[in-house]
Design a protein around this motif. Structure first.
Motif, PDB file in Angstrom:
ATOM      1  N   SER A  65      26.124  34.962  40.477  1.00 26.43           N
ATOM      2  CA  SER A  65      25.226  33.968  39.889  1.00 26.43           C
ATOM      3  C   SER A  65      24.982  34.276  38.422  1.00 26.43           C
ATOM      4  O   SER A  65      25.362  35.341  37.916  1.00 26.43           O
ATOM      5  CB  SER A  65      23.897  33.931  40.650  1.00 26.43           C
ATOM      6  N   GLY A  66      24.336  33.342  37.742  1.00 30.20           N
ATOM      7  CA  GLY A  66      23.980  33.530  36.341  1.00 30.20           C
ATOM      8  C   GLY A  66      22.517  33.894  36.217  1.00 30.20           C
ATOM      9  O   GLY A  66      22.063  34.885  36.767  1.00 30.20           O
ATOM     10  N   ILE A  67      21.759  33.047  35.491  1.00 28.97           N
ATOM     11  CA  ILE A  67      20.329  33.275  35.297  1.00 28.97           C
ATOM     12  C   ILE A  67      19.588  31.981  35.631  1.00 28.97           C
ATOM     13  O   ILE A  67      20.026  30.891  35.275  1.00 28.97           O
ATOM     14  CB  ILE A  67      20.017  33.693  33.854  1.00 28.97           C
ATOM     15  N   GLY A  68      18.470  32.108  36.290  1.00 26.71           N
ATOM     16  CA  GLY A  68      17.666  30.956  36.667  1.00 26.71           C
ATOM     17  C   GLY A  68      17.062  31.190  38.034  1.00 26.71           C
ATOM     18  O   GLY A  68      17.348  32.192  38.701  1.00 26.71           O
ATOM     19  N   ILE A  80      24.776  37.135  33.773  1.00 23.05           N
ATOM     20  CA  ILE A  80      24.113  36.702  32.553  1.00 23.05           C
ATOM     21  C   ILE A  80      24.181  35.186  32.418  1.00 23.05           C
ATOM     22  O   ILE A  80      24.990  34.522  33.062  1.00 23.05           O
ATOM     23  CB  ILE A  80      24.710  37.395  31.314  1.00 23.05           C
ATOM     24  N   HIS A  81      23.329  34.651  31.564  1.00 22.41           N
ATOM     25  CA  HIS A  81      23.115  33.214  31.491  1.00 22.41           C
ATOM     26  C   HIS A  81      24.395  32.467  31.134  1.00 22.41           C
ATOM     27  O   HIS A  81      25.011  32.710  30.104  1.00 22.41           O
ATOM     28  CB  HIS A  81      22.031  32.918  30.452  1.00 22.41           C
ATOM     29  N   GLY A  82      24.789  31.559  32.032  1.00 18.51           N
ATOM     30  CA  GLY A  82      25.922  30.682  31.766  1.00 18.51           C
ATOM     31  C   GLY A  82      27.282  31.287  32.008  1.00 18.51           C
ATOM     32  O   GLY A  82      28.300  30.610  31.843  1.00 18.51           O
ATOM     33  N   ARG A  83      27.340  32.559  32.413  1.00 17.94           N
ATOM     34  CA  ARG A  83      28.632  33.232  32.519  1.00 17.94           C
ATOM     35  C   ARG A  83      29.066  33.473  33.959  1.00 17.94           C
ATOM     36  O   ARG A  83      30.015  34.203  34.206  1.00 17.94           O
ATOM     37  CB  ARG A  83      28.596  34.572  31.773  1.00 17.94           C
ATOM     38  N   ALA A  84      28.389  32.839  34.910  1.00 20.65           N
ATOM     39  CA  ALA A  84      28.716  33.101  36.319  1.00 20.65           C
ATOM     40  C   ALA A  84      30.168  32.735  36.631  1.00 20.65           C
ATOM     41  O   ALA A  84      30.869  33.472  37.330  1.00 20.65           O
ATOM     42  CB  ALA A  84      27.770  32.333  37.224  1.00 20.65           C
ATOM     43  N   ALA A  85      30.633  31.586  36.136  1.00 23.24           N
ATOM     44  CA  ALA A  85      32.004  31.156  36.443  1.00 23.24           C
ATOM     45  C   ALA A  85      33.023  32.114  35.855  1.00 23.24           C
ATOM     46  O   ALA A  85      34.059  32.398  36.485  1.00 23.24           O
ATOM     47  CB  ALA A  85      32.238  29.744  35.927  1.00 23.24           C
ATOM     48  N   ALA A  86      32.759  32.625  34.655  1.00 24.53           N
ATOM     49  CA  ALA A  86      33.681  33.565  34.026  1.00 24.53           C
ATOM     50  C   ALA A  86      33.757  34.870  34.820  1.00 24.53           C
ATOM     51  O   ALA A  86      34.846  35.404  35.065  1.00 24.53           O
ATOM     52  CB  ALA A  86      33.258  33.836  32.585  1.00 24.53           C
ATOM     53  N   ILE A  87      32.596  35.380  35.225  1.00 24.32           N
ATOM     54  CA  ILE A  87      32.576  36.643  35.964  1.00 24.32           C
ATOM     55  C   ILE A  87      33.131  36.438  37.370  1.00 24.32           C
ATOM     56  O   ILE A  87      33.872  37.292  37.889  1.00 24.32           O
ATOM     57  CB  ILE A  87      31.154  37.218  35.978  1.00 24.32           C
ATOM     58  N   ALA A  88      32.816  35.303  38.002  1.00 18.47           N
ATOM     59  CA  ALA A  88      33.392  35.011  39.318  1.00 18.47           C
ATOM     60  C   ALA A  88      34.906  34.923  39.242  1.00 18.47           C
ATOM     61  O   ALA A  88      35.620  35.379  40.160  1.00 18.47           O
ATOM     62  CB  ALA A  88      32.809  33.704  39.858  1.00 18.47           C
ATOM     63  N   THR A  89      35.424  34.351  38.163  1.00 12.81           N
ATOM     64  CA  THR A  89      36.876  34.297  37.965  1.00 12.81           C
ATOM     65  C   THR A  89      37.452  35.703  37.903  1.00 12.81           C
ATOM     66  O   THR A  89      38.479  35.998  38.539  1.00 12.81           O
ATOM     67  CB  THR A  89      37.210  33.531  36.671  1.00 12.81           C
ATOM     68  N   GLY A  90      36.806  36.584  37.154  1.00 17.08           N
ATOM     69  CA  GLY A  90      37.270  37.962  37.069  1.00 17.08           C
ATOM     70  C   GLY A  90      37.257  38.665  38.410  1.00 17.08           C
ATOM     71  O   GLY A  90      38.192  39.407  38.747  1.00 17.08           O
ATOM     72  N   VAL A  91      36.206  38.434  39.192  1.00 12.80           N
ATOM     73  CA  VAL A  91      36.118  39.040  40.520  1.00 12.80           C
ATOM     74  C   VAL A  91      37.269  38.567  41.401  1.00 12.80           C
ATOM     75  O   VAL A  91      37.944  39.370  42.068  1.00 12.80           O
ATOM     76  CB  VAL A  91      34.760  38.703  41.181  1.00 12.80           C
ATOM     77  N   LYS A  92      37.531  37.256  41.407  1.00 13.64           N
ATOM     78  CA  LYS A  92      38.573  36.703  42.271  1.00 13.64           C
ATOM     79  C   LYS A  92      39.959  37.159  41.849  1.00 13.64           C
ATOM     80  O   LYS A  92      40.802  37.485  42.696  1.00 13.64           O
ATOM     81  CB  LYS A  92      38.499  35.170  42.257  1.00 13.64           C
ATOM     82  N   VAL A  93      40.214  37.190  40.545  1.00 15.28           N
ATOM     83  CA  VAL A  93      41.525  37.608  40.060  1.00 15.28           C
ATOM     84  C   VAL A  93      41.752  39.093  40.340  1.00 15.28           C
ATOM     85  O   VAL A  93      42.864  39.506  40.686  1.00 15.28           O
ATOM     86  CB  VAL A  93      41.655  37.291  38.552  1.00 15.28           C
TER      87      VAL A  93
END
Length: 246
Positions: free
Chosen positions: A47-50, A67-80
């Protein structure tokens, strides 16, 4: 039959306002994961922030409140990094579509195998009631005291405009509908966006009233099933048809 129950995916005591849509969604996610049957240790919730982004704290899975707004980027890193993990990315409408909008569209464009959950209450809740990218034109809030002059994002249009392949929408208070689309998102191979309509009982209560209660959903919501007619109304007396088709 799955060897897991919803209880196997639960952790901690959720700390949201009473009546918040996050409570309803969390219960549906627990149930969906139990029905899917992927072991808790093979799921990751990012998740991000909120307000909604506190959700990983209440999951007995791997999880990151990032961190705020970066959930998709970090989730992408986790999946890859670990393709065997089932990754659930959770964002609010502000976190996911404002500061995180760029990551949202590119995760769809790249078609990474993520389950992207967008919890949409049309408001910033954690920072106390500012308008968000999905707030309607004219919406009065602390950051728009004279009403917004902007038209909102429609998440479905944004998803498909980014060349997304899967979009679904459910209402937080409709547990069967929410579980159904979460299971469909898991079964889809590629980026899957699930928009969950929910109220913020403090700053934007009633924003989805036309579909939030069961009687109103019966009158106003259409449940789409492949090959079936698009009917709605208390007795399915209304429907949608394309010109030239019966």
């Amino acid at each position: 039959m799955s060897k897991f129950s919803a209880q196997d995916y639960k952790k901690g005591q959720p700390r949201w306002c009473p009546g918040c849509g996050d409570h309803f969604f969390l219960a549906s996610l627990h149930k969906a994961l139990a029905e899917i049957g992927v072991e808790p240790w093979n799921n990751a919730v990012i998740s991000g922030i909120g307000c909604s982004s506190r959700l990983p704290h209440y999951m007995a899975t791997y999880g990151m409140n990032t961190i705020h707004g970066r959930a998709a980027a970090i989730a992408t890193g986790v999946k890859v990094t670990n393709p065997k993990l089932t990754v659930w990315q959770v964002s609010g409408d502000g976190d996911g579509l404002a500061i995180g909008g760029n990551h949202f569209i590119h995760a769809n464009r790249r078609n990474i195998n993520l389950n992207m959950i967008l919890l949409n209450n049309r408001i910033y809740g954690l920072t106390k009631g500012q308008y968000s990218p999905t707030s309607p034109r004219g919406f009065v809030s602390k950051s728009s005291p004279y009403g917004t002059v902007e038209d909102p994002f429609r998440p479905a249009e944004l998803c498909f405009g980014a060349r997304g392949h899967f979009f679904a929408r459910a209402v937080a208070t409709d547990a069967p509908g929410t579980v159904e689309i979460l299971r469909a998102a898991y079964e889809h191979k590629g980026a899957a966006v699930c928009e969950i309509l929910q109220n913020c009982v403090i700053f934007n209560n009633g924003t989805h009233d036309d579909v939030y209660s069961a009687p109103n959903r019966k009158k106003n919501a259409i449940y789409l099933h492949h090959g079936e007619k698009m009917l709605f109304g208390e007795n399915n007396e209304y429907g949608i048809a394309q010109d030239g088709f019966g």
